[in-house]
Design an enzyme around this catalytic site. Structure first.
Site, mmCIF file in Angstrom:
data_model
loop_
_atom_site.group_PDB
_atom_site.id
_atom_site.type_symbol
_atom_site.label_atom_id
_atom_site.label_comp_id
_atom_site.label_asym_id
_atom_site.label_seq_id
_atom_site.Cartn_x
_atom_site.Cartn_y
_atom_site.Cartn_z
ATOM 1 N N HIS A 1 -19.436 10.695 0.304
ATOM 2 C CA HIS A 1 -19.962 9.387 0.707
ATOM 3 C C HIS A 1 -21.481 9.412 0.576
ATOM 4 C CE1 HIS A 1 -20.106 5.553 2.723
ATOM 5 N NE2 HIS A 1 -21.095 6.027 3.458
ATOM 6 N N ARG B 1 0.836 -1.200 0.000
ATOM 7 C CA ARG B 1 0.000 0.000 0.000
ATOM 8 C C ARG B 1 0.876 1.258 0.000
ATOM 9 N NH1 ARG B 1 -5.543 -0.197 0.849
ATOM 10 N NH2 ARG B 1 -5.958 -2.340 1.358
HETATM 11 C C1 GRF Z 1 -20.646 7.545 -5.276
HETATM 12 O O1 GRF Z 1 -21.882 7.131 -4.756
HETATM 13 C C2 GRF Z 1 -19.734 8.019 -4.175
HETATM 14 O O2 GRF Z 1 -20.398 8.693 -3.159
HETATM 15 C C3 GRF Z 1 -19.194 6.719 -3.653
HETATM 16 O O3 GRF Z 1 -18.986 5.919 -4.794
HETATM 17 C C4 GRF Z 1 -19.870 6.343 -5.831
HETATM 18 C C5 GRF Z 1 -18.997 6.722 -6.991
HETATM 19 O O4 GRF Z 1 -19.729 7.046 -8.152
HETATM 20 N N1 GRF Z 1 -18.026 6.942 -2.848
HETATM 21 P P1 GRF Z 1 -19.026 7.839 -9.339
HETATM 22 O O5 GRF Z 1 -17.775 7.037 -9.707
HETATM 23 O O6 GRF Z 1 -18.694 9.193 -8.862
HETATM 24 O O7 GRF Z 1 -20.020 7.819 -10.453
#
Ligand code: GRF
Length: 182
Positions: A113, A69
């Site tokens: 999120h 990582r």
């Molecule tokens: C979104 O729902 C974001 O909040 C989450 O993963 C998803 C990503 O979607 N962390 P995108 O790749 O932005 O379309």
């Protein structure tokens, strides 16, 4: 807006729809950020091709090519510095970051999120929210801290949970709110 626009890099792993919203927002005059790089840890991320088509510098740093990582994050950090990054926005970036990396970008790294944090951190948020019977769902933009999906909250948007919602229907209602919020 006063002062120069913050040089912002976006980290993605897939579809990249939040990245697209950020890029489009940054094209508006007066927006406080300019997008200087879109970086994916997955070579097949659909968002990369779109970002390249917008003339943005894109980069793949495939985490599978690194033994640890930390080695992956070293490369990622160098790429961010190369781009003159001031702010890092995670947008569907699906790698856990170590404390070392989080510390280096302390107060300069944001995440979105798809829940009203601190409720439902982690994966499968919409299924878990529906299982708990919540009536309001939403999304959160926050400053990143060591523990996943924690850190000072910058903004939240709420959407209703409707009768008959599935994780998919709720997820797309939340996603539309994410695009406005980020
Ligand atoms: C979104 O729902 C974001 O909040 C989450 O993963 C998803 C990503 O979607 N962390 P995108 O790749 O932005 O379309």
């Amino acid at each position: 807006m006063t002062g120069p626009r913050k040089r912002t890099a976006i980290l993605i792993s897939g579809r990249g729809s939040n990245m697209m919203s950020l890029v489009e927002a940054a094209q508006r005059p007066g927006y406080p950020a300019e997008i200087v790089a879109v970086i994916s840890n997955r070579p097949d991320a659909a968002g990369l091709a779109w970002a390249a088509s917008q003339g943005l510098p894109t980069r793949t740093i495939d985490h599978r090519a690194f033994a640890s990582r930390e080695a992956f994050e070293e490369k990622l950090h160098a790429a961010l510095l190369d781009a003159g990054t001031e702010i890092v926005c995670c947008a569907g970036f699906m790698r856990l970051l170590t404390g070392g990396f989080i510390q280096r970008w302390h107060d300069r790294q944001l995440n979105i999120h798809p829940s009203l944090l601190p409720a439902f951190p982690g994966l499968d948020t919409h299924a878990r929210a529906l299982a708990r019977g919540v009536r309001i769902a939403g999304c959160t933009v926050h400053v990143m801290r060591l523990e996943m999906d924690t850190g000072p909250i910058i903004a939240q948007a709420a959407v209703p949970v409707l009768p008959g919602d599935t994780p998919e229907t709720l997820g797309s209602r939340v996603l539309a709110a994410e695009h406005r919020l980020y």
